[in-house]
Scaffold this active site. Sequence first.
Site, short mmCIF file in Angstrom:
data_model
loop_
_atom_site.label_atom_id
_atom_site.label_comp_id
_atom_site.label_asym_id
_atom_site.label_seq_id
_atom_site.Cartn_x
_atom_site.Cartn_y
_atom_site.Cartn_z
N ARG A 246 0.79 -1.25 0.14
CA ARG A 246 0.09 -0.07 -0.31
C ARG A 246 0.60 0.91 0.43
O ARG A 246 1.83 1.45 0.70
CB ARG A 246 -1.05 0.33 1.26
CG ARG A 246 -2.17 0.81 1.15
CD ARG A 246 -2.07 0.73 2.67
NE ARG A 246 -1.89 2.06 3.23
CZ ARG A 246 -1.61 1.73 4.73
NH1 ARG A 246 -2.47 1.13 5.56
NH2 ARG A 246 -1.31 2.42 5.34
N HIS A 250 -3.76 4.44 5.49
CA HIS A 250 -4.53 3.70 4.83
C HIS A 250 -5.85 3.96 3.92
O HIS A 250 -6.42 3.79 3.14
CB HIS A 250 -4.83 3.62 6.35
CG HIS A 250 -6.52 3.10 6.07
ND1 HIS A 250 -6.74 1.44 5.99
CD2 HIS A 250 -8.11 3.21 6.59
CE1 HIS A 250 -7.98 0.94 6.11
NE2 HIS A 250 -8.43 2.22 6.61
N TYR A 259 3.63 5.23 11.67
CA TYR A 259 4.33 3.62 12.08
C TYR A 259 5.37 2.85 11.53
O TYR A 259 5.12 1.95 11.03
CB TYR A 259 2.84 2.98 12.26
CG TYR A 259 2.02 2.65 11.10
CD1 TYR A 259 1.96 2.50 9.82
CD2 TYR A 259 1.04 4.25 11.35
CE1 TYR A 259 0.87 2.44 8.53
CE2 TYR A 259 -0.50 4.10 9.89
CZ TYR A 259 -0.69 3.54 9.29
OH TYR A 259 -0.73 3.80 7.83
#
Length: 327
Positions: A246, A250, A259
């Site tokens: 990805r 998100h 993160y």
Amino acid sequence: MINHEELNLSNHDVLEMYRLMLTARRVDERMWLLNRAGKIPFVVSCQGQEAQQVGAAFALDRNKDYSAPYYRDLGVVLTLGMTVKELMLQAYAKAEDPNSGGRQMPGHFGSKRLRMISGSSPVTTQVPHAVGVALACQMNNESALSFVTLGEGSSNQGDFHEGANFAAVHKLPVIIMIENNQYAISVPLKKQVACERLSDRAIGYGMYGETVDGNNPLAVYKVVKEAAERARNGDGPSLIEAISYRLTPHSSDDDDRTYRSQEEVDEAKEQDGLKTFRQYLFDHQILTEAVETKLEDEIKAEIDEATDYAESAPYPSPDTLFDGVYQ
Ligand SMILES: Cc1ncc(C[n+]2csc(CCOP(=O)(O)OP(=O)(O)O)c2C)c(N)n1
Ligand SMILES: [Mg+2]
């Protein structure tokens, strides 16, 4: 990279695959701009997953198969026939949006015309739905199949297990494709699952399973094509895991710097299917600088026109608030 001619794909077919991948990427990029400009409320991206989405959808019968795509599947829905204008109407939540008339969040695809069943926000609920569609195909002796996608994090939920088990028991014509992009929001793959390959779970259900490089649209095309043949021959469901990464946060409401490192993202960008497939097409003299410029210009013009149209289209009337709602 596997050669397209071995798969009976013409130069025209692979250029069309690339056009769809590039369109998905450029639409996605435009949506981020519109979101940051305060024009659309939310974006959930396909970036990094276009190769597996277009490769898989290209292997379906686009005139009869059913699909239950998940929220990142811009590449799937474009390949199956959704237009850029329809996608922009959805992003702006306008009345004319064919997905839900502007009622659903962006990324909740659905189209009666395209035999695409409407998705819900709870992840993986589309798996038992798609399995139910496959059961209907089997009961009606239709040669159509049902294709469903989900993220790897979502494959840990009960709905996935129930759908997969039922599909295998009844040998249903369904293809379940996990788009493993290595994160479930902030949770990395190693904290989601302990098994080496998600496709190994197929053994437990008694169905065919295979893991494929999701950055390679030709490899994904091949495994989905074979899964479709098995489904149509009465050999039951397949579980496919397509691995990519990805490339964006998100969603437009997430900050991935909390993160994961920029170095990790930059490294993944080198494997991006859009980049590697572009190189493949250049190496085979299918894509040239002139062809690429024309392609980019056409896509930009289509997105500009769709954006202008959606921006000035009317919102749903408040009088229709309860339409389609069980009361
Ligand atoms: C049942 C349910 N639980 C939690 C959520 C919130 N949620 C939305 S997306 C997501 C992560 C899903 O990760 P993955 O399946 O890997 O898909 P990805 O977003 O990475 O494509 C979560 C937890 C939800 N929508 N539904
Ligand atoms: Mg994921």
